[in-house]
Design an enzyme around this catalytic site. Structure first.
Site, PDB file in Angstrom:
ATOM      1  CE1 TYR A  77      -2.248  -0.347  12.387  1.00  0.00           C
ATOM      2  CE2 TYR A  77      -4.092   1.007  11.672  1.00  0.00           C
ATOM      3  CZ  TYR A  77      -2.888   0.380  11.394  1.00  0.00           C
ATOM      4  OH  TYR A  77      -2.335   0.481  10.146  1.00  0.00           O
ATOM      5  N   GLY A  84       4.559  -9.519   3.970  1.00  0.00           N
ATOM      6  CA  GLY A  84       3.153  -9.124   4.093  1.00  0.00           C
ATOM      7  C   GLY A  84       2.565  -8.698   2.758  1.00  0.00           C
ATOM      8  CG  PHE A  85      -1.571  -6.533   1.062  1.00  0.00           C
ATOM      9  CD1 PHE A  85      -1.570  -6.823  -0.303  1.00  0.00           C
ATOM     10  CD2 PHE A  85      -2.332  -5.437   1.500  1.00  0.00           C
ATOM     11  CE1 PHE A  85      -2.295  -6.044  -1.203  1.00  0.00           C
ATOM     12  CE2 PHE A  85      -3.058  -4.664   0.608  1.00  0.00           C
ATOM     13  CZ  PHE A  85      -3.033  -4.951  -0.736  1.00  0.00           C
TER      14      PHE A  85
END
Ligand SMILES: NC(=O)c1ccc[n+]([C@@H]2O[C@H](COP(=O)([O-])OP(=O)(O)OC[C@H]3O[C@@H](n4cnc5c(N)ncnc54)[C@H](O)[C@@H]3O)[C@@H](O)[C@H]2O)c1
Length: 335
Positions: free
Chosen positions: A170, A16-17
């Site tokens: 989230y 991922g980033f």
């Protein structure tokens, strides 16, 4: 200067980033890194493959040698697979650390899929912490989020603020992970750090996040969708600062047992000022389309860095515009 010579790190979300930058930094610091990622289709898995390839190139010159980087394509909810990753990390008595960054990220999509977010973020974290303890991993560093602060009335946000009113699924999963982390530490004794990241930006940023999305639209000559009146504020944090905070947390958590640290910038920027700054960096006047603010988005984020400065030696330094300039140099047109 971070030193991880002789250490092994199981790094989830490694393609991922943030994960791919953390992987490169760990390899440079002498660690052996076992990456775990399932190339979730939340955004283009091709971008994640290219991040993983960049890590592979960094591994070629790593101090721990050519075998320093392994990438396992697996789901963090898969207990036996995670057990094998942890066993690989601790084999031969190596000192191993879990750095857990994998997640379903993003506030808005969580509104439509609370159960999917709970499964990956909460169940997946429980699986990893249990398997880490079983295999004798020494410590855990886990990604949380500034979103746990919700619409906290007191700013800047300090780690001991009341965070029991998250306003998106989230954020609720990230708060649940913090509580699981505390229980894990108290039942196993494993030093466990929870890191509250504040809107991270820079090269390889997730395409659903505003700066990357806006830059791609600008390169394509398209208007930028701006929520509300542009007064919403975010404490944007450059990727290199976050990476350095993650490594410092892994190095220092043994002294603390269980600890929550903010990794932000202590420099909130209004959405309208962010758009103007991107325009200056890009050398164009952006056209803006106003949209209503979606539910789940907090009004502002602002990190109090007193604790992370004192305990991690954390010191974000890059100016917002310089960070934008570095990201702009890497962005291609897209929608
Ligand atoms: N980027 C930010 O501004 C920000 C802010 C706060 C918190 N965070 C947290 O930081 C962490 C990294 O975020 P990012 O921006 O790099 O996101 P990202 O989506 O680029 O990286 C997450 C990685 O996890 C992987 N993943 C997802 N589900 C998985 C699963 N079930 N099994 C294995 N791998 C899985 C994805 O494929 C992805 O490569 C996340 O925990 C996120 O919630 C990020």
């Amino acid at each position: 200067m971070h030193r991880f010579n002789g250490q092994t790190v199981v790094l989830t979300g490694a393609a991922g980033f943030i994960g791919s930058h953390v992987a490169e930094a760990l390899l440079r610091a002498g660690a052996r890194v076992i990456g775990v990622d399932n190339f979730d289709p939340f955004y283009d898995p091709g971008q994640k493959r290219s991040n993983a390839e960049a890590v592979g190139r960094a591994a070629a010159g790593a101090p721990a040698g050519p075998g320093a980087w392994t990438l396992l394509e697996a789901d963090i909810c898969d207990g036996p697979a995670m057990g094998r990753a942890m066993a690989l990390a601790t084999s031969g008595g190596a000192s191993a650390t879990l750095v857990h960054l994998a997640a379903k990220a993003g506030v808005r999509p969580s509104l439509a899929d609370p159960a999917g977010y709970a499964r990956t973020n909460v169940h997946g974290t429980a699986v990893l912490l249990a398997e880490a303890a079983r295999a004798g991993v020494r410590r855990a560093v886990v990604a949380s989020s500034s979103s746990v602060y919700g619409n906290c009335p007191t700013a800047p946000f300090a780690e001991d603020a009341d965070v029991d009113r998250p306003i998106s699924p989230y954020a609720a999963t990230k708060r649940a992970c913090e509580i699981l982390g505390y229980t894990h530490h108290s039942t196993t004794g494993m030093p466990t750090a929870m890191l509250r990241f504040f809107t991270v930006y820079g090269p390889r940023q997730r395409p659903d996040l505003a700066i990357e999305a806006f830059m791609r639209l600008l390169r394509a000559g398209r208007p930028l969708p701006v929520f509300g009146d542009g007064s919403m504020q975010r404490d944007y944090t450059y990727i290199d600062d976050v990476v350095s905070g993650v490594l410092a947390a892994a190095e220092r958590i043994d002294r603390h047992g269980y600890r929550v640290w903010n990794l932000g910038s202590d420099r909130p920027v209004a959405l309208r000022d962010m758009v103007a700054a991107i325009g200056r960096v890009a050398g164009v006047g952006p056209t803006v389309e106003r949209r209503p603010t979606p539910p789940g988005d907090v009004e502002r984020t602002w990190a109090d860095l007193t604790r992370s400065r004192a305990e991690l030696g954390y010191a974000p330094s890059l100016s917002f515009e310089e960070g934008l300039r570095r990201q702009w140099g890497t962005v291609r047109a897209g929608v």
